[in-house]
Design an enzyme around this catalytic site. Structure first.
Site, short mmCIF file in Angstrom:
data_model
loop_
_atom_site.label_atom_id
_atom_site.label_comp_id
_atom_site.label_asym_id
_atom_site.label_seq_id
_atom_site.Cartn_x
_atom_site.Cartn_y
_atom_site.Cartn_z
N ALA A 1 10.88 -7.08 4.21
CA ALA A 1 11.93 -8.07 3.94
C ALA A 1 11.91 -8.40 2.46
O ALA A 1 10.91 -8.15 1.77
CB ALA A 1 11.65 -9.32 4.77
N GLY B 1 8.99 -5.52 7.45
CA GLY B 1 10.32 -5.30 8.01
C GLY B 1 10.73 -3.83 7.95
O GLY B 1 11.50 -3.36 8.78
N GLU C 1 9.28 -2.29 10.84
CA GLU C 1 10.01 -2.79 12.02
C GLU C 1 11.32 -2.02 12.20
O GLU C 1 11.71 -1.68 13.32
CB GLU C 1 10.27 -4.30 11.89
CG GLU C 1 8.97 -5.09 12.06
CD GLU C 1 9.13 -6.58 11.78
OE1 GLU C 1 9.63 -6.93 10.70
OE2 GLU C 1 8.77 -7.38 12.64
N GLU D 1 2.33 -8.54 6.42
CA GLU D 1 2.85 -9.91 6.45
C GLU D 1 1.75 -10.96 6.37
O GLU D 1 1.92 -12.01 5.75
CB GLU D 1 3.68 -10.15 7.72
CG GLU D 1 5.09 -9.59 7.69
CD GLU D 1 5.16 -8.17 8.21
OE1 GLU D 1 4.11 -7.49 8.21
OE2 GLU D 1 6.25 -7.73 8.59
N1 3HC Z 1 10.49 -8.28 -1.68
C1 3HC Z 1 10.90 -8.53 -2.92
N2 3HC Z 1 10.36 -7.96 -4.02
C2 3HC Z 1 9.35 -7.10 -3.81
C3 3HC Z 1 8.88 -6.78 -2.53
C4 3HC Z 1 9.50 -7.41 -1.42
N3 3HC Z 1 9.11 -7.16 -0.17
N4 3HC Z 1 7.86 -5.90 -2.66
C5 3HC Z 1 7.73 -5.66 -3.97
N5 3HC Z 1 8.63 -6.38 -4.66
C6 3HC Z 1 8.83 -6.37 -6.11
C7 3HC Z 1 7.61 -6.85 -6.87
O1 3HC Z 1 7.61 -8.24 -7.02
C8 3HC Z 1 7.77 -6.12 -8.17
O2 3HC Z 1 8.72 -6.83 -8.92
P1 3HC Z 1 8.60 -6.91 -10.53
O3 3HC Z 1 8.70 -5.49 -11.00
O4 3HC Z 1 9.72 -7.79 -10.94
O5 3HC Z 1 7.24 -7.49 -10.80
C9 3HC Z 1 8.41 -4.80 -7.77
O6 3HC Z 1 8.98 -5.01 -6.50
C10 3HC Z 1 7.43 -3.65 -7.68
O7 3HC Z 1 6.33 -4.06 -6.87
P2 3HC Z 1 4.85 -3.66 -7.25
O8 3HC Z 1 4.58 -3.93 -8.68
O9 3HC Z 1 3.98 -4.31 -6.23
O10 3HC Z 1 4.90 -2.08 -7.04
P3 3HC Z 1 3.81 -1.11 -6.45
O11 3HC Z 1 4.41 0.23 -6.52
O12 3HC Z 1 2.49 -1.37 -7.08
O13 3HC Z 1 3.68 -1.52 -4.91
C11 3HC Z 1 4.42 -2.06 -2.71
C12 3HC Z 1 4.73 -1.32 -4.03
C13 3HC Z 1 3.22 -1.41 -2.02
C14 3HC Z 1 5.63 -1.94 -1.84
C15 3HC Z 1 4.08 -3.55 -3.03
O14 3HC Z 1 5.10 -4.06 -3.84
C16 3HC Z 1 3.98 -4.43 -1.82
O15 3HC Z 1 2.97 -4.45 -1.18
N6 3HC Z 1 5.05 -5.19 -1.53
C17 3HC Z 1 5.04 -6.17 -0.48
C18 3HC Z 1 5.19 -5.52 0.88
C19 3HC Z 1 5.21 -6.58 1.95
O16 3HC Z 1 4.46 -7.52 1.96
N7 3HC Z 1 6.13 -6.37 2.91
C20 3HC Z 1 6.29 -7.32 3.98
C21 3HC Z 1 7.29 -8.36 3.55
S1 3HC Z 1 7.46 -9.66 4.73
C22 3HC Z 1 8.38 -8.97 5.95
O17 3HC Z 1 8.75 -7.83 5.88
C23 3HC Z 1 8.74 -9.89 7.10
C24 3HC Z 1 9.35 -9.16 8.23
O18 3HC Z 1 8.39 -8.94 9.23
C25 3HC Z 1 10.46 -9.96 8.80
#
Ligand code: 3HC
Ligand code: NAI
Length: 659
Positions: free
Chosen positions: A62, A101, A104, A124
């Site tokens: 998400a 997400g 999912e 998450e």
């Molecule tokens: N939403 C918004 N922005 C995000 C994001 C997300 N889910 N994931 C990454 N970004 C942004 C980062 O803030 C960063 O922004 P910036 O360049 O302005 O600093 C940019 O994307 C690149 O991210 P990274 O520097 O972390 O890039 P990497 O290549 O090192 O890592 C990644 C990529 C493994 C995808 C890592 O970004 C990550 O772990 N992201 C979070 C993933 C996550 O937690 N997903 C679950 C979200 S909650 C959800 O999905 C709820 C659902 O169940 C309803």
């Protein structure tokens, strides 16, 4: 350019997601996906759909930036339900990471295929959440309940091969193919399933396995203990348990309620703040457009505790490393220390035999500084003594390439003075690692008065290449993390004299979520280090400042902590668990009497309030003095350097002053 587009290939449709950088499920992506299902269901020419993401990754979750704002329809659970109910089979073609997400969505598809380097997971919990769009419902209907609960509550992604073994993927393309070949392979796979009936959606299946009530209790109790106050891993496990015991419709509702409650709670707010704070640390304006120098060969001067750990970190990140020590014996000891770290990594399966051999081949040692002649960076980790440091820097100046970066790992010394012993001091900076250096993720990058942008940029790139988090600090006694540690250690000393005890303070800190209390930590690290610093600073200490002598009294008795069997606590031979000592209580009371303090009772809350207050006060001074760039950097330093609980966000977050 729209975030979702459809490309047609005979009877196949390819739904492209294009929402850089990580294809997060923004409103535009959700809307586009919903419309794509409708469009393709209405198109009788189409018999199958491939969901493919442009750029570096499949959907990584998400859009975290949307949390905390009103969420605009369509909601993700509805989009996924709609994909699952499609009259055409949807194939998720995965490269990079399918997270949260994103996974999912993939579970809503009817097939999942991936390249070998892909990773899948539900992170998450690291954001204080649980999957909120059916992840805890569909996952245990596809894979074993124990695996499902582990994946959801630990938050660690699994590799494509593990995912395939668990039954999460229908196919992994082997041997390894590049991400840009994935679409073609996914199309071949889709042709292969053309004649098969669409598999039943996961939400219409029963959960794959059932566990007994006792087994669930054991799992949930284990997770509760491990989470040390963080609620999301426990909630994630409970959601999977419920999903296994309820029908899918009920489970979806229950999961959504849990998700919303967590999303709106304090822990998730704190963890989302930490997610962005961590990424913020490397955003330094002055080096925004400065390319770092290449970093192929690295050097370490000194093979003691820190030098060996730093050297191991270099090797573990794939670099060549040269260690230089004083003489043959100390060199052998240093190389052996590195070897033990690598052996331990091999034993714990962090690296395989091949990598281990490669790393050993990448390590060389010498007792002459000219061994550093090809190094791009040298990190000095010799004794903490200005004379020794200046002497070795003069030598490093002569024996290294003029453009090589020279870094010192000093804990407390003035790096401007160290840099002054080099002809071009602009190539000197501080890289302050934390012990054990091959494990701890924090490295403070210390900028001197004259450090060049190029040196700073290379220092940041070096730290990132080790898989660690660099935090910029100016020169001062203790830099950011140790200066805050000193401030709150003093506060704990005051509370001891005022009526508390080491046991009470340590317990309060552990209850708060820290891995150990201050006095336990001091016993582990050794009381002599702090004693030496206090003696060094004695002459310049403000005579009006309150000074508590309790720690000095322990040191005067040779009680340096675990290594001497006694410190704040007593340690029985072979034990790392401290037992309280009446002598320490007596010393505390004597010192209180000498200082004229009337002792009183403390509550746990008061102890933590005073500790957080002391941290915040010092942090504010660090910001005012320009030593730290951002309040969030200070929070990250406390989290990564001292195990401050992430889910509390850090002292500055708690006090309401993050930026
Ligand atoms: N939403 C918004 N922005 C995000 C994001 C997300 N889910 N994931 C990454 N970004 C942004 C980062 O803030 C960063 O922004 P910036 O360049 O302005 O600093 C940019 O994307 C690149 O991210 P990274 O520097 O972390 O890039 P990497 O290549 O090192 O890592 C990644 C990529 C493994 C995808 C890592 O970004 C990550 O772990 N992201 C979070 C993933 C996550 O937690 N997903 C679950 C979200 S909650 C959800 O999905 C709820 C659902 O169940 C309803
Ligand atoms: P240590 O005493 O374990 O190791 C120092 C090593 O330097 C010894 O092996 C010694 O033989 C070697 N050495 C001394 N003079 C040398 C010279 N001229 N040439 C080559 N090698 C030489 O010390 P430790 O703990 O590794 O500390 C090193 C530095 O790291 C110090 O500046 C310390 O303040 C800093 N530091 C220490 C931390 C810790 O937790 N121990 C944490 C962060 C920084």
């Amino acid at each position: 350019m729209s975030a979702i587009s459809i490309e047609y290939h005979d009877k196949m449709a390819i739904v492209h997601v294009d929402n850089p950088p990580v294809n997060a499920l923004s409103q535009e992506v959700r809307q586009g996906l919903m419309e794509a299902v409708e469009t393709l269901d209405d198109n009788s020419e189409i018999s199958a759909v491939i969901l493919f993401c442009k750029g570096r990754t499949f959907i990584a979750g998400a859009d975290i930036r949307e949390f905390g704002k009103p969420i605009v329809a369509p909601h993700l659970p509805d989009v996924i339900d709609r994909i699952e109910a499609s009259t055409k089979p949807w194939v998720a073609a995965i490269h990079g990471t399918a997270l949260g997400g994103g996974l999912e969505v993939a579970l809503g598809c009817h097939y999942r295929v991936a390249i070998t380097s892909a990773k899948l997971g539900f992170p998450e919990v690291n954001l204080g959440l649980i999957p909120g769009a059916g992840g805890t419902v569909r996952l245990p209907r596809l894979i074993d309940a124990q695996d499902a609960v582990r994946i959801v509550s630990e938050g660690k992604p699994v590799s494509a091969s593990s995912a395939s073994q668990l039954g999460l993927l229908d196919h992994v393309f082997e041997p390894e193919i590049a991400a840009d070949e994935l679409l073609e392979k996914a199309m071949e796979f889709t042709v292969g399933i053309a004649d098969e009936a669409i598999p039943a959606g996961l939400s219409s299946r029963p959960s794959l396995s059932q566990l007994s009530a006792e087994a669930w209790d054991t799992i949930i109790n284990g997770i509760t203990k491990k989470s040390r106050g963080q609620i999301s891993p426990v909630e994630a496990a409970l959601a999977v348990q419920q999903s296994c015991q309820m029908d899918a419709d009920e489970a979806f509702k229950s999961e959504r309620q849990r998700f919303i409650k967590l999303r709106d709670g304090e822990q998730s707010k704190a963890l989302r703040y930490v997610f962005f704070a961590q990424r913020q640390t490397t955003k330094i304006k002055r080096i925004e457009n400065v390319s770092p120098l290449p970093l192929n060969i690295c050097g370490v001067l000194g093979g003691g505790t820190m030098g060996a750990g730093i050297c191991a970190a270099m090797l573990l990140s794939g670099k060549k490393a040269v260690m230089v020590e004083r003489d043959k014996d100390t060199l052998d000891a240093g190389l052996n220390r590195v070897n033990s770290i690598l052996q331990a990594s091999l034993k714990r399966k962090i690296i395989g035999e091949d990598k281990f051999n490669h790393m050993q081949a990448n390590l060389t040692g010498s007792i002459k500084h000219d061994a550093f002649c090809d190094c791009d960076i040298v990190v000095e980790a010799v004794f903490e003594d200005m004379g020794v440091k200046q002497q070795v820097f003069t030598s490093l100046d002569a024996e290294t390439k003029p453009e090589a970066v020279l870094a010192t790992n000093t804990s407390y010394l003035n790096i401007n003075e160290i840099a002054a012993s080099v002809k071009d001091p602009s190539r000197v900076l501080g890289l302050h690692f934390f012990s054990p250096a091959h494990i701890m993720k924090l490295v403070e990058v210390i900028s001197t008065d004259v450090v060049s942008d190029q040196t700073l940029s290379t220092g940041f790139a070096f730290v990132k290449s080790l898989g660690k988090t660099p935090i910029l600090s100016g020169v001062c006694e203790g830099f950011i993390a140790n200066r805050i540690l000193t401030a709150y250690r003093k506060e704990c000393d005051y509370m001891l004299e005022d009526g508390s005890s080491p046991q009470q303070i340590d317990a309060a800190m552990r209850d708060f979520g820290l891995p150990m209390g201050l006095f336990e930590m001091a016993d582990l690290a050794g009381l002599d280090i702090g004693w030496a610093t206090r003696k060094r600073l004695a002459a310049t200490r403000d005579p009006d400042e309150r000074y508590v002598r309790i720690a000095d009294r322990l040191c005067e008795l040779g009680r340096f902590g675990q290594k001497t069997g006694k410190g704040w606590y007593i340690y029985e031979v072979g034990s790392r668990t401290g037992i309280s000592d009446p002598l320490v209580d007596r010393i505390i009371k004597e010192e209180a009497a000498l200082s004229g303090v009337t002792r009183r009772e403390f509550t746990t809350d008061e102890i933590m309030d005073r500790i957080i207050g002391a941290m915040t006060k010092e942090a504010t001074s660090l910001l005012d003095e320009g030593i730290a760039e951002r309040a969030s950097d200070i929070d990250m330093a406390m989290i990564l350097g001292f195990g401050f609980p992430r889910w509390r966000g850090g002292p500055m977050f708690i006090s309401g002053t993050p930026n």
